[in-house]
Scaffold this motif. Structure first.
Motif, PDB file in Angstrom:
ATOM      1  N   SER A   1       2.430  -9.192 -12.021  1.00  0.00           N
ATOM      2  CA  SER A   1       2.297 -10.553 -11.490  1.00  0.00           C
ATOM      3  C   SER A   1       2.837 -11.586 -12.471  1.00  0.00           C
ATOM      4  CB  SER A   1       0.827 -10.853 -11.173  1.00  0.00           C
ATOM      5  OG  SER A   1       0.352 -10.019 -10.140  1.00  0.00           O
TER       6      SER A   1
ATOM      7  N   TYR B   1      -4.353 -15.132 -15.757  1.00  0.00           N
ATOM      8  CA  TYR B   1      -4.433 -13.815 -15.141  1.00  0.00           C
ATOM      9  C   TYR B   1      -5.586 -13.055 -15.808  1.00  0.00           C
ATOM     10  CZ  TYR B   1       0.329 -15.259 -13.943  1.00  0.00           C
ATOM     11  OH  TYR B   1       1.423 -15.966 -13.500  1.00  0.00           O
TER      12      TYR B   1
ATOM     13  N   MET C   1      -3.390 -14.083 -20.185  1.00  0.00           N
ATOM     14  CA  MET C   1      -4.093 -12.988 -19.528  1.00  0.00           C
ATOM     15  C   MET C   1      -5.373 -12.658 -20.288  1.00  0.00           C
ATOM     16  SD  MET C   1      -2.977  -9.061 -18.562  1.00  0.00           S
ATOM     17  CE  MET C   1      -1.470  -9.603 -17.779  1.00  0.00           C
TER      18      MET C   1
ATOM     19  N   GLY D   1      -4.275  -9.772  -9.998  1.00  0.00           N
ATOM     20  CA  GLY D   1      -4.522 -10.269 -11.341  1.00  0.00           C
ATOM     21  C   GLY D   1      -4.454 -11.769 -11.515  1.00  0.00           C
ATOM     22  N   ARG D   2      -4.022 -12.503 -10.503  1.00  0.00           N
ATOM     23  CA  ARG D   2      -3.959 -13.962 -10.614  1.00  0.00           C
ATOM     24  C   ARG D   2      -5.341 -14.554 -10.316  1.00  0.00           C
ATOM     25  NH1 ARG D   2       0.439 -12.431  -7.520  1.00  0.00           N
ATOM     26  NH2 ARG D   2       2.519 -12.793  -8.432  1.00  0.00           N
TER      27      ARG D   2
ATOM     28  N   THR E   1      -9.750 -13.132  -7.692  1.00  0.00           N
ATOM     29  CA  THR E   1      -8.312 -13.015  -7.892  1.00  0.00           C
ATOM     30  C   THR E   1      -7.621 -12.839  -6.539  1.00  0.00           C
ATOM     31  OG1 THR E   1      -8.169 -10.598  -8.038  1.00  0.00           O
ATOM     32  CG2 THR E   1      -8.771 -11.798 -10.062  1.00  0.00           C
TER      33      THR E   1
ATOM     34  N   ASP F   1      -5.058  -1.710 -13.898  1.00  0.00           N
ATOM     35  CA  ASP F   1      -5.293  -3.142 -13.685  1.00  0.00           C
ATOM     36  C   ASP F   1      -4.385  -3.975 -14.589  1.00  0.00           C
ATOM     37  OD1 ASP F   1      -7.233  -2.712 -11.797  1.00  0.00           O
ATOM     38  OD2 ASP F   1      -8.922  -3.061 -13.139  1.00  0.00           O
TER      39      ASP F   1
ATOM     40  N   GLN G   1     -12.608  -8.804 -15.463  1.00  0.00           N
ATOM     41  CA  GLN G   1     -12.575  -9.344 -14.102  1.00  0.00           C
ATOM     42  C   GLN G   1     -13.775  -8.881 -13.287  1.00  0.00           C
ATOM     43  OE1 GLN G   1     -11.267  -7.532 -10.910  1.00  0.00           O
ATOM     44  NE2 GLN G   1     -11.874  -9.370  -9.803  1.00  0.00           N
TER      45      GLN G   1
ATOM     46  N   ALA H   1      -7.552  -8.918 -16.181  1.00  0.00           N
ATOM     47  CA  ALA H   1      -7.409  -7.481 -15.928  1.00  0.00           C
ATOM     48  C   ALA H   1      -8.570  -6.715 -16.536  1.00  0.00           C
ATOM     49  CB  ALA H   1      -6.086  -6.972 -16.516  1.00  0.00           C
TER      50      ALA H   1
ATOM     51  N   ALA I   1      -1.546  -6.623 -13.287  1.00  0.00           N
ATOM     52  CA  ALA I   1      -1.541  -8.035 -13.680  1.00  0.00           C
ATOM     53  C   ALA I   1      -0.247  -8.402 -14.396  1.00  0.00           C
ATOM     54  CB  ALA I   1      -2.743  -8.334 -14.569  1.00  0.00           C
TER      55      ALA I   1
END
Length: 301
Positions: A291, A265, A108, A257-258, A253, A284, A271, A267, A288
């Motif tokens: 996810s 990922y 992430m 979050g992907r 995304t 956020d 992003q 956040a 994420a």
């Protein structure tokens, strides 16, 4: 191989929020932070319910204290220098500046963004008497004579409209840029001062702005205001991991979050490539993290 379920790059509001959520989900997490989060220069953070007025350092320390309750979370005060995507996202190798390597199934990005200013002396006052977000600091400048430093018509009008509810004593400084006739007319109707001369220097002490000196030698007395920076990502991880990016710089995304790169990922401000608030970044990060955990559940059950 010491494999983490997820490595989180960045220990700001988004990264810490994601870490907390995944730690509570009993995931093995490594979060890396090098202390360069954008709000570190701010005296107080505002607008986060139950934490209004907290210092950024106190906010981080409170978050880290909460993370300590969860044994599956490891926190590293370290700078990541390289991320290697192995076998098309099968796993990731994360390398740090002190020569260590870590391995993760999921990655992430929550590194945040940084500001650039066309006037170097803005840095001396940024976070104490000059700010970028009226929602964060407009209340503190209410009813005061302020400046807005912005160099594009759309930025000028956006900022003026925002701050006008806090104070209508506004001077717009464009640092050599001539605004359009339409913008000038709109500002003049509101009795807003417009100065298009180049700014030679911002003058003050200990972060408190006192006056603005123009190239002509003219001096304007003002003690605070807002500036519109240019934002950039301090790392090239988005590009190195081949995440798809829109024409405006926003990372594409799925809304949760992907990214378009498998098992990567993202956040927070990383992003969006734009400023946001602590509370939005935290949301956020949690989204994420949901996810990440969902994908681990589906892959392993």
């Amino acid at each position: 191989m010491n494999m983490f379920d997820c490595v989180i790059v960045g220990g700001g509001s988004a990264g810490l929020s994601a870490s907390l959520t995944l730690g509570r989900a009993r995931r093995k997490i490594a979060v890396f932070d090098d202390g360069t989060n954008r709000n570190r220069v701010t005296q107080q953070s505002h607008g986060y319910l139950t934490r209004d007025g907290i210092t950024p350092q106190a906010f981080k320390e409170t978050g880290l204290k909460e993370l300590n309750k969860y044994p599956s979370i490891s926190y590293f005060h370290s700078t990541i220098t390289e991320i290697i995507n192995k076998c098309s996202g099968e796993y990731f190798i994360v390398k740090t500046s002190d020569g260590q390597e870590f391995y993760a199934e999921k990655l992430m990005l929550a590194t945040g963004i940084q500001e650039e200013f066309s006037i170097p002396s803005v840095r001396e006052f940024y976070g104490q008497s000059l700010f970028s977000c009226p929602y964060c600091d407009g209340w503190e400048l209410r009813d005061q004579p302020i400046i807005i430093i912005a160099e594009k018509d759309e930025h000028v009008m956006h900022m003026v409209k925002l701050v006008y509810n806090w104070t209508n004593d506004v001077a717009v400084l464009t640092n050599g840029v001539e605004l359009s006739k339409e913008t000038v007319q709109k500002l003049q109707k509101r009795n807003i001062i417009i100065k298009s001369e180049y700014i030679k220097n911002l003058i003050g002490q200990n972060g408190d702005l006192k006056k603005i000196e123009f190239e002509s030698g003219e001096i304007m007395i003002r003690s605070g205001g807002f500036v519109v920076p240019t934002y950039y990502r301090p790392h090239q991880f988005v590009e190195q991991l081949a995440c798809q990016v829109d024409k405006d710089g926003t990372v594409v995304t799925d809304g949760a979050g992907r990214t378009t790169t498998r098992n990567v990922y993202i956040a927070g401000e990383t992003q969006k490539l734009g400023a946001t608030s602590l509370i939005i970044a935290a949301a956020d990060g949690q989204k994420a993290a949901f996810s990440v955990n969902h994908d681990l559940v589906m892959e392993r059950f």
